[in-house]
Design a protein around this motif. Structure first.
Motif, short mmCIF file in Angstrom:
data_model
loop_
_atom_site.label_atom_id
_atom_site.label_comp_id
_atom_site.label_asym_id
_atom_site.label_seq_id
_atom_site.Cartn_x
_atom_site.Cartn_y
_atom_site.Cartn_z
N TYR A 8 2.42 1.23 -5.18
CA TYR A 8 2.93 0.54 -4.23
C TYR A 8 1.98 0.61 -2.73
CZ TYR A 8 7.25 -0.38 -6.73
OH TYR A 8 8.21 -0.78 -7.61
N ALA A 9 1.50 1.68 -2.32
CA ALA A 9 0.42 2.12 -1.67
C ALA A 9 -0.69 1.02 -1.75
CB ALA A 9 -0.11 3.50 -1.47
N GLY A 10 -1.18 1.06 -3.03
CA GLY A 10 -2.33 0.15 -3.18
C GLY A 10 -1.99 -1.36 -2.67
N VAL A 11 -0.77 -1.77 -2.80
CA VAL A 11 -0.48 -3.08 -2.52
C VAL A 11 -0.50 -3.30 -1.29
CG1 VAL A 11 1.56 -4.89 -2.46
CG2 VAL A 11 0.95 -3.58 -4.64
N LEU A 52 2.80 5.43 11.79
CA LEU A 52 2.43 6.66 11.04
C LEU A 52 1.13 7.22 10.79
CD1 LEU A 52 5.87 6.58 8.91
CD2 LEU A 52 5.58 7.77 11.04
N PRO A 53 0.84 8.57 10.87
CA PRO A 53 -0.47 9.08 10.41
C PRO A 53 -0.11 9.38 8.85
CG PRO A 53 0.95 10.88 11.40
CD PRO A 53 1.89 9.63 11.61
N GLY A 54 -1.34 9.49 8.23
CA GLY A 54 -1.31 9.69 6.75
C GLY A 54 -1.48 8.73 5.99
N GLY A 55 -1.51 7.43 6.14
CA GLY A 55 -1.83 6.20 5.57
C GLY A 55 -0.53 6.00 4.82
N ALA A 56 -0.88 4.85 3.84
CA ALA A 56 0.44 4.03 3.10
C ALA A 56 1.02 5.02 2.20
CB ALA A 56 -0.07 2.74 2.49
#
Length: 374
Positions: free
Chosen positions: A53-56, A95-99
């Motif tokens: 999901y983060a990759g999407v 938000l920090p930290g990425g998807a």
């Protein structure tokens, strides 16, 4: 399906508080074990499907199904429905930290919303105490760790719970709209679409509530069908989504042969703990479905839970994921929650404590020892 009094906000806050406390305790246990192995808690909670999901969010959807060297189809992110990733994309920039981190935050927020919806159903069918305990039991299911990861189970369960609550109160337009959103979340929404459609059909036949059931029935399948159609358009084939599922991800349905054969093998061959727990969860789910069907609860709850159990049982492939796929079938827990609501406080505390310990321990196993998706 009769209308009832407005929601009890105090009871809902109690359900949310119990959910957050129990899930927080389980995650705290996981954090201790992760620190002992010098592992990042956020990376653990963002693994497997969460990373898809983060990759999407970061790369978008594939424009074609990837191919292996031998020409066979490889897994593609087109199997993952868009609503959860869309919500993550909204939260990610602030938000920090990425998807990956954003996905965990979204999942927690969705879990809170799901706990509120589960409470609403439990309180409508029984009483406040049952509703609170229903949300608490859902929090500490064996695969409860998934509710704290960047997975879609919290989002879909929340949409399912509020859709069912709207159906029970005959809020047809809201039920149809929520079901549409659920259809953009995961393919299990077929169970919810069928439930809303059947309820709308019954109301139309009985000539109840005018045009509203028609609208609910029309809205309900649009999300699910819309994404399937979009994948077909993207890949240039009307059956493209089913190729993604069947050929790329090796997921299909049979008459239950895969589930029965794998369960039989567990009795004669040594298998991983995840497989034995899955077999136990599936068996208990079938038993709870029988109890639910004889427990004088509104029939839409039985229909929804029954279809989720059927989809899980008849699914061929990824046996270890079957227990996770049953997480949205929260109505199965209604008889247990009602029984605990009538029990002595000591019994209640002991049962919740034991279930929390099991959920926390098994969550550690699924995220630190098990190599595959929880």
């Amino acid at each position: 399906m009769l209308r009832s009094a407005p929601l009890d906000r105090r009871g809902m806050l109690g359900a949310i508080g119990l959910f957050v406390a129990l899930r927080g305790l389980c995650v705290a246990v996981l954090a201790v074990f992760a620190a002992d192995r010098d592992a990042s808690l956020f990376r653990i909670l963002g693994r497997s499907d969460a990373s898809w999901y983060a990759g999407v969010v970061t790369r978008g959807y594939d424009t074609a199904i990837p191919l292996a060297a031998d020409g066979s189809l490889l897994p593609t992110n087109l199997a993952f429905f868009p609503l959860f990733s869309g919500l993550v994309a909204v939260v990610d920039p602030v938000l920090p930290g990425g998807a990956g981190t954003a996905g965990i935050v979204v999942a927690w927020l969705c879990g809170i919303g799901a706990a509120a919806g589960i409470y609403a159903v439990g309180a409508h069918v029984r009483d406040r105490r049952t509703g609170v305990l229903l949300a608490g039991l859902w929090a500490v299911l064996p695969h409860g760790v998934v509710l704290s990861m960047g997975y879609t189970e919290p989002l879909f369960t929340g949409l399912a719970a509020w859709t069912l609550w709207a159906l029970l109160r005959r809020n047809w337009v809201a039920a149809g709209a929520l079901c549409l959103l659920a259809g953009l979340t995961r393919p299990t929404a077929a169970a919810l679409v069928a439930t809303v459609g059947l309820c709308a059909l019954v109301a139309v036949v009985r000539r109840e509530d005018g045009w509203r059931p028609w609208v609910a029935g029309a809205l309900a399948p649009l999300g699910l069908l819309g994404y399937i159609a979009w994948v077909g358009q993207r890949l240039g084939s009307a059956d493209a989504y089913f190729r993604v599922q069947n050929d790329a991800w090796k997921m299909s349905y049979d008459a239950g042969g895969f589930t029965l054969a794998t369960t039989r093998d567990l009795l004669t061959q040594q298998g991983a703990l995840a497989y034995y727990v899955t077999a136990a969860v599936v068996l208990v789910a079938i038993g709870l479905l029988v109890v639910l069907a004889t427990d004088q609860v509104p029939w839409p709850l039985v229909v929804f839970a029954g279809i989720v159990v059927a989809l899980t049982f008849f699914g061929a492939g990824y046996y270890h994921a079957k227990a996770r796929l049953l997480l949205p079938a929260f109505p199965l827990l209604l008889p247990v929650a009602a029984g605990l609501a009538a029990a002595r406080r000591t019994v209640l505390v002991v049962v919740l404590s034991v279930l929390t310990a099991i959920s926390a321990g098994y969550g550690v196993y699924l995220t630190l020892a098990w190599r595959y998706s929880p």
